[in-house]
Write a protein that holds these residues in place. Structure first.
Motif: not given
Lengths: 345, 258
Positions: A167, A221-223, A226-227, A247, A250-251, A254-255, A258
């Protein structure tokens, strides 16, 4: 016998001899090597033969790929092969029972979603599959082998075929994005540095972060983090990839990225994916098969349509996000009137 | 009755913690050292060793200076200020060098090790290593352990050497003790095996204890901000107590019975 051995020797001698020696030897054998027309014809023949050979090779390749695909598809259609099989699993932490005899199968090459309210131990399920936790009862099979009873060495070997997207991303904070993605390759392969660089570039290109290779995880950034973690997770081309709440937080953009990545990577790399989440809308669009967990067991399973049509109240409460229902709004407590009279428990 | 119950529970939990710590150390040490991991050890050696140099050197200097100052005021009453050299050297090599280095190391490097490993646990980096089929004990814990084991004896020796120079600065340069007697009586009094080697042995033992406590507390911490802060504090407290307690035991073994 005698004749064959002597011809063998001649052949060996011919291969060993240098070009000029061969020429003189062939000349002595009266072969028309110098004759102009014969040389031209031989040249043409070589070209024609070369073309024929490459055509044949191409044809074989195409045929082989075609047959493989037929085989794979046939196998998938005939017997739905399962990469992960969870059989009657019971797991508890301390006194708290988290799973009470759940059975769950993950078909090969598909995206399987595991949904459920927060705090019911969805992440725990992934950790159980990864062999980080040991169940109290029941068995977990990965590629027909039991994760539970595996030796430590075998478990580490099996883990090379699976990967997990945490996560938080869990990128190593002291390394650049590039080094993070290169990490599993450096640990488990003996590839040369430039080969690793190429693979890393390809993996980062797949998640759209090739330009961010030199950034540190704290600059993402968070997204993006994660990528980047996803690129690391697919670095060793695993068979199974487990997404833990991909997810969450995520904004919308980026959702969307993903969702697209999970679907595309699954199909392009022939992966098997397990997505653990509580984002209903996204999951119903990408998952091939869905399990809904609640109350220590599986309360619903099926394709997206089957889940939508489910007549279970619990499933419907979860899908539609109703505040109250079989999953109560209130944490278990004594009646309000009693608590006013000083009763706490 | 409740007292007995809680006593039993805490004893059991302490014992299981010791068991877990031993298992962790065993898991980290049983790993066959790989050539691949040598750069990791060197990197950690830089972090725990080289970066601790400044605090060790400054402390060594001042402790040597204070020793000379205090020693001089006592010795001069008996006209024995010539023995200042061996006094400073022996107390540093036998006791203060290893002990103070270990205490400073616990505060400077031990706490950092605990916090780093604890945060790695909290941010799931250790879990992700496991899932990548990389043993965190070998990749994270073992290099840090070996770096601590190598760094601390060296730091202790540096500490003592700088302390002796600090003593020289105060005793000889400022207070006027004869430089020749400072060095020559020191040379004739300090024994290589009895003093220098014993000091190094002490510091190896302290290195083992402090680094072990630090990495175990980090590895075993509760992965929350509260848990990590508690683990960091415990590292410093436990390792300081362990160092002082063990120092007595080691001194008794080395110098107690002649």
């Amino acid at each position: 016998m005698n004749h064959s051995s002597s011809s063998n020797i001649t052949c060996n001698f011919l291969t060993l001899a240098s070009d000029s020696k061969k020429r003189t030897m062939l000349k002595n054998l009266n072969l028309p090597l110098i004759s102009g027309s014969v040389t031209v014809r031989r040249h043409e023949f070589c070209i024609a033969f070369g073309q024929f050979k490459s055509n044949l090779h191409n044809a074989f390749c195409i045929l082989r790929v075609f047959m493989q695909r037929c085989l794979v598809e046939g196998r998938q259609q005939n017997t739905m092969e399962h990469l992960v099989e969870i059989d009657n699993l019971t797991f508890s932490r301390g006194d708290r029972v988290i799973y009470d005899g759940i059975t769950l199968n993950v078909p090969k090459g598909k995206i399987t979603a595991v949904m459920g309210p927060s705090g019911i131990g969805k992440t725990t399920l992934l950790r159980l599959i990864g062999g980080q936790l040991i169940p109290d009862e029941g068995d977990i099979l990965f590629d027909k082998e039991s994760i539970v009873s595996m030796s430590r060495k075998a478990l580490y070997k099996a883990r090379r075929k699976m990967s997990m997207l945490f996560q938080s991303g869990a990128l190593f904070t002291d390394m650049t994005v590039f080094d993070n993605v290169a990490f599993p390759l450096k640990e488990h392969t003996n590839l040369a540095d430039d080969v690793i660089a190429t693979i890393v570039a390809l993996k980062l290109q797949a998640v759209g972060l090739r330009g961010a290779a030199d950034l540190m995880p704290s600059e993402l950034s968070g997204g993006m983090a994660r990528r980047a973690a996803l690129a690391r997770a697919i670095a060793l081309d695993p068979d199974l990839i487990m997404y833990d709440e991909p997810f969450a937080g995520q904004d919308p953009i980026s959702m969307g990225v993903l969702v697209k990545l999970i679907r595309e990577l699954n199909d392009a790399l022939n992966l098997t994916s397990i997505v653990v989440t509580h984002d209903v809308k996204e999951v119903l669009t990408i998952a091939d098969y869905i399990y809904i967990l609640a109350d220590k067991r599986v309360i619903g399973e099926g394709t997206a349509q089957q889940i939508r049509d489910s007549d279970s109240e619990l499933v419907q409460q979860f899908l539609n996000g109703k505040a109250d229902g079989p999953v109560p709004f209130h944490y278990p407590a004594p009646e309000l009137e009693k608590s006013f009279l000083g009763e706490r428990k | 009755m409740r007292f007995l119950q809680s006593l039993g529970a805490s004893t059991i939990s302490k014992l299981t913690a010791i068991g877990r710590a031993t298992l962790m150390l065993f898991g980290a040490l049983v790993a066959v050292p790989r050539v691949k991991n040598i750069p990791l050890v060197i990197q950690q050696l830089y972090v725990v060793g080289v970066q601790s140099l400044l605090i060790i050197m400054v402390s060594g200097l001042f402790i040597g200076m204070v020793m000379a100052l205090q020693g001089y005021t006592i010795l001069v009453d008996y006209g024995a200020e010539g023995s200042l050299g061996p006094m400073v050297a022996l107390s540093l090599l036998r006791e203060l060098g290893p002990v103070v280095t270990a205490l400073l190391f616990a505060g400077r490097a031990g706490s950092a090790l605990t916090a780093e490993i604890g945060l790695m646990k909290a941010t799931e980096q250790l879990s992700s290593l496991e899932m990548m089929a990389v043993d965190p004990l070998r990749r994270i814990v073992a290099p840090r352990f070996w770096a601590g084991m190598l760094a601390m004896p060296m730091l202790a020796v540096i500490f003592s050497a700088i302390g002796i120079l600090g003593g020289h600065l105060v005793g000889v340069d400022w207070l006027g003790v004869d430089s020749g007697s400072y060095w020559s009586i020191m040379q004739s009094t300090v024994d290589w095996n009895q003093d220098v080697i014993n000091g190094v042995i002490k510091s190896v033992v302290f290195a083992l204890v402090v680094t072990w406590i630090a990495i175990f507390k980090g590895y075993d911490s509760i992965p929350t901000s509260e848990g990590i802060s508690k683990a960091t504090t415990e590292t410093v407290v436990y390792s300081s107590l362990a160092v002082l307690g063990l120092d007595f035991v080691l001194t008794a073994l080395m110098f107690g019975i002649e």
